[in-house]
Motif scaffolding. Sequence first.
Motif, short mmCIF file in Angstrom:
data_model
loop_
_atom_site.label_atom_id
_atom_site.label_comp_id
_atom_site.label_asym_id
_atom_site.label_seq_id
_atom_site.Cartn_x
_atom_site.Cartn_y
_atom_site.Cartn_z
N ARG A 41 17.98 19.56 -14.26
CA ARG A 41 16.73 20.05 -13.66
C ARG A 41 15.70 20.38 -14.74
O ARG A 41 14.53 20.01 -14.62
N ALA A 42 16.14 21.09 -15.77
CA ALA A 42 15.22 21.46 -16.86
C ALA A 42 14.67 20.22 -17.55
O ALA A 42 13.47 20.14 -17.85
N ARG A 43 15.52 19.24 -17.81
CA ARG A 43 15.06 17.99 -18.45
C ARG A 43 14.04 17.27 -17.57
O ARG A 43 13.03 16.78 -18.05
N LEU A 44 14.36 17.17 -16.28
CA LEU A 44 13.46 16.46 -15.37
C LEU A 44 12.11 17.16 -15.28
O LEU A 44 11.07 16.49 -15.23
N ARG A 45 12.10 18.47 -15.27
CA ARG A 45 10.82 19.21 -15.26
C ARG A 45 10.03 18.95 -16.54
O ARG A 45 8.81 18.74 -16.50
N ALA A 46 10.73 18.95 -17.68
CA ALA A 46 10.05 18.68 -18.96
C ALA A 46 9.54 17.25 -19.00
O ALA A 46 8.41 16.99 -19.46
N ASP A 47 10.34 16.31 -18.50
CA ASP A 47 9.91 14.91 -18.46
C ASP A 47 8.72 14.72 -17.53
O ASP A 47 7.81 13.93 -17.81
N ALA A 48 8.71 15.44 -16.41
CA ALA A 48 7.58 15.35 -15.47
C ALA A 48 6.31 15.86 -16.12
O ALA A 48 5.24 15.25 -15.99
N ALA A 49 6.41 16.97 -16.85
CA ALA A 49 5.23 17.52 -17.53
C ALA A 49 4.72 16.57 -18.61
O ALA A 49 3.51 16.34 -18.73
N LEU A 50 5.63 15.99 -19.39
CA LEU A 50 5.23 15.05 -20.43
C LEU A 50 4.58 13.81 -19.81
O LEU A 50 3.53 13.36 -20.28
N ALA A 51 5.17 13.28 -18.76
CA ALA A 51 4.60 12.10 -18.10
C ALA A 51 3.23 12.39 -17.52
O ALA A 51 2.32 11.55 -17.58
N ALA A 52 3.03 13.60 -16.97
CA ALA A 52 1.72 13.98 -16.44
C ALA A 52 0.69 14.05 -17.56
O ALA A 52 -0.45 13.60 -17.40
N ASP A 53 1.08 14.61 -18.70
CA ASP A 53 0.17 14.68 -19.84
C ASP A 53 -0.21 13.30 -20.34
O ASP A 53 -1.37 13.02 -20.65
N VAL A 54 0.78 12.41 -20.41
CA VAL A 54 0.51 11.03 -20.86
C VAL A 54 -0.40 10.33 -19.86
O VAL A 54 -1.35 9.65 -20.25
N ALA A 55 -0.13 10.50 -18.58
CA ALA A 55 -0.97 9.86 -17.55
C ALA A 55 -2.41 10.32 -17.64
O ALA A 55 -3.33 9.53 -17.44
N ALA A 56 -2.62 11.58 -17.97
CA ALA A 56 -3.98 12.10 -18.09
C ALA A 56 -4.68 11.58 -19.34
O ALA A 56 -5.91 11.49 -19.37
N ALA A 57 -3.92 11.21 -20.35
CA ALA A 57 -4.51 10.78 -21.62
C ALA A 57 -4.78 9.28 -21.70
O ALA A 57 -5.52 8.83 -22.57
N ILE A 58 -4.20 8.49 -20.79
CA ILE A 58 -4.39 7.04 -20.84
C ILE A 58 -5.01 6.57 -19.53
O ILE A 58 -5.33 7.39 -18.67
N ASP A 59 -5.17 5.26 -19.37
CA ASP A 59 -5.78 4.77 -18.14
C ASP A 59 -5.12 3.48 -17.69
O ASP A 59 -4.25 2.94 -18.36
N GLY A 60 -5.54 3.01 -16.55
CA GLY A 60 -5.04 1.75 -16.02
C GLY A 60 -3.63 1.84 -15.47
O GLY A 60 -3.16 2.91 -15.05
N ALA A 61 -2.95 0.70 -15.49
CA ALA A 61 -1.59 0.61 -14.95
C ALA A 61 -0.64 1.52 -15.70
O ALA A 61 0.29 2.08 -15.11
N ARG A 62 -0.88 1.70 -16.99
CA ARG A 62 -0.02 2.57 -17.78
C ARG A 62 -0.09 4.01 -17.27
O ARG A 62 0.92 4.69 -17.16
N ALA A 63 -1.29 4.46 -16.92
CA ALA A 63 -1.45 5.82 -16.38
C ALA A 63 -0.82 5.92 -15.00
O ALA A 63 -0.22 6.95 -14.66
N GLU A 64 -0.94 4.87 -14.20
CA GLU A 64 -0.35 4.89 -12.87
C GLU A 64 1.16 5.00 -12.93
O GLU A 64 1.77 5.78 -12.19
N ILE A 65 1.79 4.24 -13.81
CA ILE A 65 3.24 4.29 -13.95
C ILE A 65 3.67 5.66 -14.49
O ILE A 65 4.64 6.26 -14.00
#
Length: 155
Positions: A114-138
């Motif tokens: 659970r802790a890993r998945l929460r950390a991974d979710a936060a990291l993925a959200a940060d990455v999505a906010a920093a990039i654009d296009g299909a990469r941000a969508e994924i």
Amino acid sequence: MPHSAPVVLSRRRFVGAAVGVTGLAVAGGCALPAVVDRPDPLIPLIDAAARDARELAAADATHGGRVGALRRIADARRVHADALAELADTADEGEDQPVAPAPLPVCPSVDEVRARLRADAALAADVAAAIDGARAEIAGAVSAACTAAAEVVLA
């Protein structure tokens, strides 16, 4: 000894030549591709998804009734790793070098997952906010899936 003929330039011709040379220098610089020294922000997401896919697939009887859920999450994380890897800017370095065999994966406790998945979710959200296009969508989809896995599937 060779001698060059003097060139007489008026101020107007001098300024015109200077502007022309400057324009060529600037235009030449614009045509060069930008060199990026930063690694692709998707790489940590790929590494985390591959780790989760490998380790969660090793869930066993010690995880009680959560074995099926952990293995389903492992399958989803494998899909995440593959989808992210298709979009990542990675150099094919080190593929010719032999790789030491990895130790057998061990599935962590449900609380650690659970802790890993929460950390991974936060990291993925940060990455999505920093990039654009299909990469941000994924990256955004990975964030949502990790959150759902942590908060719904493992609740």
